[in-house]
Write an enzyme that holds these catalytic residues in place. Structure first.
Site, mmCIF file in Angstrom:
data_model
loop_
_atom_site.group_PDB
_atom_site.id
_atom_site.type_symbol
_atom_site.label_atom_id
_atom_site.label_comp_id
_atom_site.label_asym_id
_atom_site.label_seq_id
_atom_site.Cartn_x
_atom_site.Cartn_y
_atom_site.Cartn_z
ATOM 1 N N GLU A 60 31.054 20.985 38.124
ATOM 2 C CA GLU A 60 30.398 20.578 36.883
ATOM 3 C C GLU A 60 29.017 21.207 36.741
ATOM 4 O OE1 GLU A 60 33.794 18.204 37.510
ATOM 5 O OE2 GLU A 60 32.101 18.518 38.873
ATOM 6 N N HIS A 129 37.048 7.370 37.077
ATOM 7 C CA HIS A 129 37.856 7.809 35.940
ATOM 8 C C HIS A 129 37.691 6.898 34.728
ATOM 9 C CE1 HIS A 129 39.703 9.780 39.371
ATOM 10 N NE2 HIS A 129 40.335 10.594 38.547
#
Length: 324
Positions: A60, A129
């Site tokens: 990321e 998540h």
């Protein structure tokens, strides 16, 4: 009008931006051949090629850092963070670099980068998540933060975000990816940073954003059956916040409930409640109440329904504010 789920509306909006501007790129893990975990970018690499829809390494920080370099060369990159809880390895690039670079260059350089973040619950997944990290970024000067609640807003807001010359954090409520809604392909419902009253009412203003808006509308339906009238405000933008419709609604009803999926401590709900109390003080008939997830780490999937605010918890807050 056409009926689309939010995931397909986002796909259509991204496609329009790619068609309109050859400098628009998409970058993220598995967004190309796979089409993304939620299939939001499905088919776009096949149509526009691997040079414009890039499958990136699992990094990321690398995705955002590369987008910053591309912005310096005139590109507009849309980064996908695969899940909300995966954004933290890129947090330093976003908050220490991207958010500050325009100011650091005294406005002479622009960084038109959109960072798409699927966020929130209702998919029965595991930790990392299903999180709601939006407050970190709304707290950071230099970032614009927006979140659609409907397919129509998703279609238009992603295009508006890409056209912005400032970095935009684009939070997508993953629990709303697949319910269908009307999409007007001819004109947007509102500017990117405008709040909207999405249901008129007279007794209590209920304020939310992203995944909570559908919950507030559900609560308003139940309240109507019980003889109470709730006015629902969808913030749409978390930084900046368009306060005028919010304050005007509270001045009309005299009561406000703020709801969010994120934990309540030091949150967007806290800021909204404080600002409403300041700006609508003389109109309030009761304290501004907050409804939020509990201040604990996201629980296992089977406990999700106990953790996330639902219509019953919103209505309980409505009952309390009406009791003053």
């Amino acid at each position: 009008m056409t009926m689309l789920p939010m995931a397909r509306a986002l796909n259509a909006g991204l496609r329009e931006s790619l068609l309109r501007d050859p400098k628009v790129l998409l970058a993220g893990e598995d967004i190309g051949r796979l089409g993304g975990v939620f299939r939001v970018t499905e088919g776009l690499q096949a149509e526009f090629g691997e040079q414009r829809v890039l499958d990136t390494p699992l990094s990321e920080a690398g995705i955002v850092g590369t987008a910053i370099g591309l912005a310096m060369r005139g590109y507009r990159t849309v980064c996908e963070i695969q899940f909300d809880g995966f954004i933290y390895p890129g947090f330093d690039q976003i908050t220490s670099q991207l958010a500050k670079l325009t100011n650091r260059h005294d406005g002479s350089a622009r960084f038109p980068i959109v960072i798409r973040v699927p966020y929130g619950g209702h998919i029965g997944s595991i930790e990392h998540h299903q999180e709601s990290p939006e407050a970190y970024f709304a707290h950071t000067p230099g970032l614009r933060v927006v979140t659609p609640s409907t397919p129509n807003d998703a279609y238009w807001m992603i295009q508006q975000a890409i056209e912005s010359d400032d970095p935009v954090m684009f939070f997508e409520p993953k629990g709303r990816y697949w319910p269908k809604g009307e999409v007007d392909l001819t004109r947007p419902a509102a500017p990117l940073h405008a709040s909207r009253v999405v249901r008129l009412g007279t007794d209590v203003t209920v304020i939310g954003y992203g995944p909570m808006v559908s919950v507030l509308l559900q609560a308003a339906e139940v309240a109507a059956d019980e003889g109470r009238s709730l006015e629902v405000v969808d913030l749409r933008s978390l930084s900046p916040i368009d306060w005028e419709p919010v304050v005007a609604s509270v001045e009309k009803t005299g009561r406000a409930v703020v709801a969010q999926e994120a934990p309540g401590f030091v949150s967007l709900g806290s800021e909204i409640a404080a600002t409403v109390a300041e700006r609508a003080y003389y109109s309030l008939e009761a304290p501004v109440l907050r409804v939020a997830a509990f201040d604990v780490p996201y629980p296992p999937a089977r406990l999700e329904k106990l953790y996330l605010p639902d219509a019953d918890r919103v209505l309980e807050a409505v009952d309390r504010t009406l009791a003053y």
